[in-house]
Design a protein around this motif. Sequence first.
Motif, short mmCIF file in Angstrom:
data_model
loop_
_atom_site.label_atom_id
_atom_site.label_comp_id
_atom_site.label_asym_id
_atom_site.label_seq_id
_atom_site.Cartn_x
_atom_site.Cartn_y
_atom_site.Cartn_z
N LEU A 36 6.12 1.88 -8.86
CA LEU A 36 6.09 1.11 -7.61
C LEU A 36 4.69 1.11 -7.03
N ILE A 37 4.11 -0.08 -6.87
CA ILE A 37 2.82 -0.22 -6.20
C ILE A 37 3.08 -0.66 -4.76
N LEU A 38 2.61 0.14 -3.82
CA LEU A 38 2.80 -0.17 -2.41
C LEU A 38 1.75 -1.17 -1.95
N ALA A 39 2.19 -2.37 -1.58
CA ALA A 39 1.28 -3.41 -1.11
C ALA A 39 1.89 -4.13 0.09
N GLY A 40 2.68 -3.41 0.87
CA GLY A 40 3.42 -4.04 1.95
C GLY A 40 2.79 -3.94 3.32
N GLY A 41 1.57 -3.40 3.40
CA GLY A 41 0.93 -3.20 4.69
C GLY A 41 0.25 -4.45 5.23
N GLN A 42 -0.30 -4.30 6.43
CA GLN A 42 -0.95 -5.43 7.10
C GLN A 42 -2.45 -5.51 6.86
N GLY A 43 -3.03 -4.46 6.27
CA GLY A 43 -4.48 -4.47 6.01
C GLY A 43 -5.31 -4.64 7.26
N ARG A 44 -4.89 -4.01 8.34
CA ARG A 44 -5.56 -4.23 9.62
C ARG A 44 -7.02 -3.81 9.62
N GLN A 69 6.80 -1.17 8.84
CA GLN A 69 7.06 0.18 9.34
C GLN A 69 6.34 1.28 8.57
N GLY A 70 5.48 0.92 7.65
CA GLY A 70 4.65 1.92 6.99
C GLY A 70 5.09 2.24 5.58
N PRO A 71 4.30 3.10 4.90
CA PRO A 71 4.55 3.38 3.49
C PRO A 71 5.88 4.06 3.20
N LEU A 72 6.40 4.84 4.15
CA LEU A 72 7.68 5.50 3.89
C LEU A 72 8.80 4.48 3.75
N MET A 73 8.72 3.39 4.49
CA MET A 73 9.69 2.31 4.33
C MET A 73 9.51 1.62 2.98
N ILE A 94 5.29 10.71 5.87
CA ILE A 94 5.66 11.02 4.48
C ILE A 94 5.72 12.52 4.24
N ASP A 95 4.72 13.27 4.70
CA ASP A 95 4.68 14.70 4.39
C ASP A 95 5.84 15.45 5.03
N ARG A 96 6.28 15.01 6.20
CA ARG A 96 7.43 15.68 6.83
C ARG A 96 8.70 15.44 6.04
N TRP A 97 8.85 14.23 5.47
CA TRP A 97 10.04 13.97 4.67
C TRP A 97 9.97 14.76 3.37
N TYR A 98 8.81 14.81 2.73
CA TYR A 98 8.67 15.60 1.51
C TYR A 98 9.08 17.05 1.76
#
Length: 201
Positions: free
Chosen positions: A10-18, A77-81, A157-161
């Motif tokens: 899975l490549i994460l590319a769902g952000g807004q690139g702000r 909603q960020g990389p965790l989503m 992410i780290d809290r869920w890990y």
Amino acid sequence: MIPQHDLTGLILAGGQGRRMGGVDKGLVPFGERPLVAHVRERLAGRVAELLINANRSHAAYGEFAERIVEDAEGGYQGPLMGIYSGLLAAHTPWLLVVPCDTPALPQDLVARLGAGIGEADIAVAGDGQRLHPVVALIRTALAEDLGQALAAGERKIDRWYARHAWVRVDFAEGADAFANLNTQEERQRLEQALAQEPVKR
């Protein structure tokens, strides 16, 4: 070692690139190709299926993956989503996650994370000094738990890990191998560094 047929990329590319002016980061040129093309090389041929988590530019990203996966919930909603969406979409026991803006990832990333997972549910890449939590191997059976965490408002992410059995897998290549390119300046710096060190490319 996890066999290829048990592994989805899975490549994460769902952000807004702000921080890059709102551009779709995975499609930003790096060298002569988009960033996502460099990342794809580290996964292609090493996983059963390659997915890209994207919330726009589906046609462009479609050239680099078998399937495009949108966030399960809207609103960036960020990389965790994005990870959750990939866990839901995967048809294998394991999901290997990488961001779209890390063009210098180790060539043997998949093999080394697979070798380092042991009995854990999550393996997270490290560079010898710090962790890179968006470069990880995750058991897809954790999808339901992550869904519950997201519903409760978790976005770190780290809290869920930390809720699960996880291990750190360090790579000797150093921090540049995991550099996230959030600005045009960072992109130019890494381009120049890699051009001067062709052996590491």
